[in-house]
Scaffold this active site. Sequence first.
Site, PDB file in Angstrom:
ATOM      1  N   THR A   1       0.277 -10.493   8.145  1.00 17.06           N
ATOM      2  CA  THR A   1       0.412 -11.852   7.613  1.00 17.06           C
ATOM      3  C   THR A   1       1.347 -12.667   8.512  1.00 17.06           C
ATOM      4  OG1 THR A   1       0.039 -11.098   5.356  1.00 17.06           O
ATOM      5  CG2 THR A   1       1.203 -13.198   5.605  1.00 17.06           C
TER       6      THR A   1
ATOM      7  N   GLY B   1      -2.034  -7.072   5.415  1.00 19.46           N
ATOM      8  CA  GLY B   1      -0.798  -6.341   5.667  1.00 19.46           C
ATOM      9  C   GLY B   1       0.376  -7.296   5.853  1.00 19.46           C
ATOM     10  N   CYS B   2       1.581  -6.755   5.678  1.00 19.16           N
ATOM     11  CA  CYS B   2       2.786  -7.593   5.747  1.00 19.16           C
ATOM     12  C   CYS B   2       3.030  -8.120   7.161  1.00 19.16           C
ATOM     13  CB  CYS B   2       3.990  -6.815   5.243  1.00 19.16           C
ATOM     14  SG  CYS B   2       4.135  -5.151   5.930  1.00 19.16           S
ATOM     15  N   TYR B   3       3.097  -7.227   8.142  1.00 17.29           N
ATOM     16  CA  TYR B   3       3.235  -7.661   9.538  1.00 17.29           C
ATOM     17  C   TYR B   3       2.044  -8.541   9.921  1.00 17.29           C
ATOM     18  CZ  TYR B   3       6.710  -4.169  11.331  1.00 17.29           C
ATOM     19  OH  TYR B   3       7.805  -3.415  11.650  1.00 17.29           O
TER      20      TYR B   3
END
Length: 321
Positions: A137, A133-135
């Site tokens: 990462t 996931g972006c957050y």
Amino acid sequence: MKNKTLGIIGARGHTGAELIRLVAAHPQLELAFVSSRELDGQRVADHNPAYPGELRYENLDAAATGARRADAIVLALPNGKSADFVAAIEANAPDTVVVDLSADYRFDEAWYYGLPELTRQQYAGQRRIANPGCYATAMQLAIAPFKADLAAPVQCFGVSGYSGAGTTPSDKNNPDLLRDNLMPYALTGHLHEREVSRHTAAVEFIPHVAPHFRGLAITANLHLKKALTAEAALQRAREFYAAEPLVAIGADAPWVSRVAGRHHAMLGGFAVDADGKRLVLVSVLDNLLKGAATQALQNLNLAFGFDELAGIFPTAHEAGL
Ligand SMILES: NC(=O)c1ccc[n+]([C@@H]2O[C@H](COP(=O)([O-])OP(=O)(O)OC[C@H]3O[C@@H](n4cnc5c(N)ncnc54)[C@H](OP(=O)(O)O)[C@@H]3O)[C@@H](O)[C@H]2O)c1
């Protein structure tokens, strides 16, 4: 010489569109097919000028996807939608590399969790790759250099641009509701809280969405077993990521506006309290790039044995990395 082919399911979405743009500039990857129900029959070039040519979107359900051939398929679908596609690929073309951008396989032991800077040593030719996931990462890149020193769960305050909420209309991607606003959501139990807690260290994650389109920031509050100076913390992060072109380290807390549209993550801040046992640092990245498409490309490159930065390097250079 383009010698590997890629299919993208969910290619109309924010991350799918970003990936199309990156593949257009990739020296070895070519699109085999792209799927969207809404854009079925329309030319990709009309929606994504970076990809010239006659390729058109198709509406491929799971069975139709299983019948198509490509060296790799990226699933860029909302959470909970990947399983039928994976089953159809498994049944018809099991050797296809599958990269899933959703959270559906990030907790599955049989899948490689592809955050290359932290997990590439565990890559052993797996053909099933869960893209982080972006957050998640941003949080894991911030915490990893200090993981062994943690005395307690890490608190992470997150703020993301609204592209992180995808294209399905909701309050979290409604520009009218977001104007002059900051919207808290999922204050406990966010999926990325569980993801980071599983793969790196226990976190308490408090996400918000802001009116800008792309880019996110995590401010991480770390309780340490042993005191650290700010200089030592900065040095630790520099050494940890010395060989990583996609993680930039600086003393100053980084800004979202400086990382939006770029491939890399930036870590900075490195403030400690009076007794040196509380460290605060900031991690920013573009949720659509290092948080999704760039990371997917790193994983595809790894799976195909290409240079991990193939198709990624030009912008990293622009950023002076
Ligand atoms: N946005 C981010 O910053 C980000 C970052 C990291 C990971 N992710 C994850 O990546 C995935 C894609 O995110 P996104 O932001 O690109 O989403 P999005 O913009 O909402 O796009 C979703 C895509 O899936 C298609 N789709 C939706 N429901 C479908 C269904 N039932 N069957 C087949 N196709 C369907 C949609 O296109 P059609 O309706 O035209 O078919 C669209 O192309 C999500 O799982 C998300 O959690 C997103």
